[in-house]
Design a protein around this motif. Structure first.
Motif, PDB file in Angstrom:
ATOM      1  N   VAL A   1       0.916  -1.367   0.069  1.00 58.95           N
ATOM      2  CA  VAL A   1       0.114   0.169   0.024  1.00 58.95           C
ATOM      3  C   VAL A   1       1.072   1.176  -0.140  1.00 58.95           C
ATOM      4  CG1 VAL A   1      -1.825  -1.264   1.135  1.00 58.95           C
ATOM      5  CG2 VAL A   1      -0.116   0.109   2.447  1.00 58.95           C
ATOM      6  N   ASP A   2       0.233   2.340  -0.455  1.00 61.74           N
ATOM      7  CA  ASP A   2       0.906   3.656  -0.459  1.00 61.74           C
ATOM      8  C   ASP A   2       1.304   4.106   1.042  1.00 61.74           C
ATOM      9  OD1 ASP A   2       1.343   3.781  -3.217  1.00 61.74           O
ATOM     10  OD2 ASP A   2      -0.710   4.797  -3.369  1.00 61.74           O
ATOM     11  N   LEU A   3       2.519   4.677   1.480  1.00 66.06           N
ATOM     12  CA  LEU A   3       2.638   5.326   2.585  1.00 66.06           C
ATOM     13  C   LEU A   3       1.805   6.470   2.742  1.00 66.06           C
ATOM     14  CD1 LEU A   3       4.699   5.081   5.201  1.00 66.06           C
ATOM     15  CD2 LEU A   3       6.046   6.980   3.971  1.00 66.06           C
ATOM     16  N   THR A   4       1.151   6.357   3.748  1.00 69.37           N
ATOM     17  CA  THR A   4       0.070   7.391   4.257  1.00 69.37           C
ATOM     18  C   THR A   4       0.304   8.203   5.343  1.00 69.37           C
ATOM     19  OG1 THR A   4      -1.399   5.948   5.619  1.00 69.37           O
ATOM     20  CG2 THR A   4      -1.767   6.380   3.120  1.00 69.37           C
ATOM     21  N   ARG A   5       1.355   7.531   6.412  1.00 61.39           N
ATOM     22  CA  ARG A   5       1.688   8.257   7.534  1.00 61.39           C
ATOM     23  C   ARG A   5       3.118   8.153   7.846  1.00 61.39           C
ATOM     24  NH1 ARG A   5      -1.657   9.320  12.101  1.00 61.39           N
ATOM     25  NH2 ARG A   5      -0.496   9.631  14.161  1.00 61.39           N
TER      26      ARG A   5
ATOM     27  N   HIS B   1       3.268  10.438  -2.610  1.00 59.68           N
ATOM     28  CA  HIS B   1       1.830  11.447  -3.147  1.00 59.68           C
ATOM     29  C   HIS B   1       0.707  10.810  -2.373  1.00 59.68           C
ATOM     30  CE1 HIS B   1       0.492   7.666  -5.198  1.00 59.68           C
ATOM     31  NE2 HIS B   1       1.882   7.246  -5.679  1.00 59.68           N
ATOM     32  N   ALA B   2       0.689   9.752  -1.359  1.00 62.32           N
ATOM     33  CA  ALA B   2      -0.544   9.499  -0.817  1.00 62.32           C
ATOM     34  C   ALA B   2      -0.374  10.093   0.710  1.00 62.32           C
ATOM     35  CB  ALA B   2      -0.675   7.809  -0.937  1.00 62.32           C
ATOM     36  N   LEU B   3       0.755  10.542   1.066  1.00 67.56           N
ATOM     37  CA  LEU B   3       0.890  10.845   2.395  1.00 67.56           C
ATOM     38  C   LEU B   3      -0.052  11.722   2.935  1.00 67.56           C
ATOM     39  CD1 LEU B   3       3.147  10.159   4.138  1.00 67.56           C
ATOM     40  CD2 LEU B   3       4.387  12.439   3.658  1.00 67.56           C
TER      41      LEU B   3
ATOM     42  N   LEU C   1      -2.315  15.496   1.945  1.00 65.49           N
ATOM     43  CA  LEU C   1      -1.632  15.707   3.170  1.00 65.49           C
ATOM     44  C   LEU C   1      -2.704  16.601   4.007  1.00 65.49           C
ATOM     45  CD1 LEU C   1       0.959  15.341   4.800  1.00 65.49           C
ATOM     46  CD2 LEU C   1       1.575  17.651   4.015  1.00 65.49           C
ATOM     47  N   HIS C   2      -3.219  16.337   5.198  1.00 61.98           N
ATOM     48  CA  HIS C   2      -4.005  17.008   5.838  1.00 61.98           C
ATOM     49  C   HIS C   2      -3.234  17.340   7.295  1.00 61.98           C
ATOM     50  CE1 HIS C   2      -4.984  13.429   8.401  1.00 61.98           C
ATOM     51  NE2 HIS C   2      -5.389  12.798   7.270  1.00 61.98           N
ATOM     52  N   SER C   3      -2.275  16.696   7.599  1.00 61.73           N
ATOM     53  CA  SER C   3      -1.590  17.120   8.925  1.00 61.73           C
ATOM     54  C   SER C   3      -0.154  17.373   8.754  1.00 61.73           C
ATOM     55  CB  SER C   3      -2.097  15.996   9.819  1.00 61.73           C
ATOM     56  OG  SER C   3      -1.270  16.355  11.424  1.00 61.73           O
TER      57      SER C   3
END
Length: 568
Positions: free
Chosen positions: A49-53, A72-74, A97-99
């Motif tokens: 999966v893409d890195l989100t955090r 791009h999925a962070l 990015l939301h945080s």
């Protein structure tokens, strides 16, 4: 570290905190561009999966690798506690990015591109910012913004466009003036901290002086906390059109006058802190605040207090030390002061439940109050070993306050039959070993200090209106449960607490004052920094971090430090 990166390819979450990193590892970006589809990889390619955090806090990182744009999925990027001096423009490519947490770095400026991000949370406290981009208002989705402990001197006009903002912290900056028009654009704002700046006024343009016309009204319908302590304000002439405001702190300024009419619209105000100013006259607006619980006028120049203050039934804490007041009781605290003021009320304004009567004090072990004194019962220092309420029950009286301090009580009878109007119960300096069982639904102040209480039972009766609980000087090793939904002041100094029960404290949504000093606490959890406290005392415990010099800097510095240690 390589194993952690490989594992993140399956979870989408990576924590590289406290690894002494000088840069983000190259493998982080290679793993997101690899075309290897072999079957012997640590994580099967079909499970990737893409890195989100990504969390890389408390390292030695000086620059953010421009290849960050490949992630791009962070959604969450936490780089607090590093040595970063600037943010690369490539961050603008992170459209999910939301945080963003880059607190406790050395950032001196922000690129315009950062304002195109869909951020909900931006933490920039403890950096070296002196200004913000002109297009900062483009961050229209942001709800939490912490810019404290920088060197910001002005805000761009576009700042008023942050219409989704709920919490704004601008404390510990170099603001000398602030446009009230900018603040009035933040219509969803709930918490505003402007403390420790150089504010002389709130203004709508570049001209010096106070506001005139419609611009002298701060209109924030959802605001609950306004902290403007430690500035250089010389008067308060801003009308607070903030109907939900609960806590207003303007202590440690140079205010000599609070203009009439400025506080009246904030009719739900509960805490008013005006200590250490130059106020010479009591503001009549205060008498209209029928929900006021705590009033601090310490170290001003007030010469008289109107007796009508005693008519505010919710008032449980008043601080007046350091004023040129005469004729007020030197001891007895808030209860005695309100009794004294009530005596001076014009006859037509006196309320039966608050009229104190004089009586002779009995020194017998079972002293009984006179019928004329059943409104405010004071049996302190009478040598009581038990409290006989039969005479009060027989006469169907409902006291407002009962003072049983400095006696030898080991237990307390059921007060439910006389608790209809009871708001204050003082049991300090007795021999209680258990938390008393109380069914006093109107109780706002409970003083159990200096007893021998060892625990609080899990079955304790809820007290829905309790505002202040004093447990100082007991033998508590833990708090356990506190079903007091209105509690705003909790004093537990001088006990045997070893841990800080953050979940319990978080459940007390109205808590503003917390004293945990002089216990045996070994660690301060960073989550404590998330509490909305105006006064936090932690000195005299065995923990080494935070250090005593930080604790001496005050509540806001402690909370900022703790928040910076949270790994998100």
């Amino acid at each position: 570290m390589l194993k952690a990166i490989q594992a993140a390819r399956g979870s989408g979450k990576l924590n590289l905190s406290c690894q002494s990193l000088s840069a983000l590892p190259s493998q982080l970006f290679e793993s997101n561009t690899s075309n290897d589809v072999s079957f012997d990889r640590p994580v099967a390619w079909w499970e990737e999966v893409d890195l989100t955090r990504l969390v890389a806090a408390d390292n030695n990182i000086q620059e953010i690798d421009p290849r960050i744009e490949l992630l791009h999925a962070l959604c969450v990027l936490d780089l607090h506690g590093n040595s970063i001096t600037f943010l690369p423009t490539q961050l603008s490519s992170l459209l999910q990015l939301h945080s963003l947490n880059v607190a406790h770095n050395a950032i001196t400026s922000l690129p315009n591109e950062i304002c195109s991000l869909p951020l909900l949370e931006l933490l920039l406290h403890n950096n070296q910012l002196s200004s913000l981009p002109d297009n900062f208002g483009q961050l229209s989705r942001i709800t939490t913004l912490d810019l404290s402990n920088n060197s910001i001197s002005t805000l761009p006009p576009s700042f008023h466009s942050l219409s989704s903002l709920l919490k704004l912290d601008l404390s510990h900056n170099n603001l000398s003036h602030l446009s009230i028009q900018i603040l009035n654009g933040l219509q969803d704002l709930q918490s505003l901290s402007l403390s420790n700046n150089n504010l002389k006024s709130l203004r709508s343009n570049s001209d010096e002086g106070t506001l005139t016309g419609s611009n002298d009204t701060l209109t924030l319908p959802k605001l609950t906390l306004l902290d403007i302590k430690s500035n250089q304000l010389t008067e308060w002439d801003i009308i607070l059109e903030c109907p939900r405001l609960k806590d207003f702190a303007c202590a440690f300024n140079r205010i000599s006058n609070i203009h009439e009419g400025t506080l009246i619209p904030s009719k739900n105000l509960e805490i008013l802190d005006i200590r250490d100013n130059n106020i010479g006259q009591f503001c009549p607006d205060i008498l209209t605040l029928k929900s006021l619980k705590r009033l601090d006028f310490t170290n001003n120049s007030i010469a008289s207090i109107p007796p009508e203050l005693s008519l505010i039934k919710t008032l449980s804490v008043i601080h007046l030390a350091g004023n040129p007041l005469r004729g007020l009781p030197a001891a007895g605290g808030t209860v005695r002061l309100l009794q004294h003021l009530a005596k001076k009320l014009p006859q037509g304004e006196m309320q039966p439940e608050t009229i104190p009567q004089s009586r002779s004090r009995s020194s017998s072990q079972n002293a009984t109050p006179l019928l004329s004194d059943l409104v405010n019962i004071d049996l302190s220092q009478t040598g009581l070993v038990e409290f006989d309420i039969s005479s009060i029950q027989d006469q169907q009286a409902y006291p407002v306050s009962i003072n049983l301090s400095n006696n030898r009580l080991m237990a307390l009878p059921d007060l439910e039959s006389i608790s209809k109007r009871l708001t204050t119960l003082i049991l300090s300096k007795n021999k209680l070993t258990e938390f008393p069982s109380l069914s006093c639904m109107s109780l706002t102040t409970l003083d159990l200090s200096n007893n021998g209480i060892r625990s609080i039972p899990a079955t304790i009766q809820p007290l829905p209106n309790l505002n202040e609980l004093n447990l100082n000087g007991n033998r508590l090793t833990q708090l356990g449960t506190l079903p007091f939904e209105s509690l705003s002041i909790l004093l537990v100094s001088g006990n045997c607490l070893t841990d800080i029960e953050v979940p319990l404290l978080q459940s007390l949504s109205q808590l503003h004052v917390l004293d945990l000093s002089n216990n045996d606490i070994g660690m301060v959890p960073p989550a404590l920094g998330l509490l909305n406290l105006s006064n936090l005392q932690l000195l005299g415990n065995r923990f080494r971090v935070p250090r005593p010099d930080l604790l001496m800097k005050g509540t806001q510095s402690i909370l900022d430090y703790l928040k910076s240690r949270i790994v998100t």
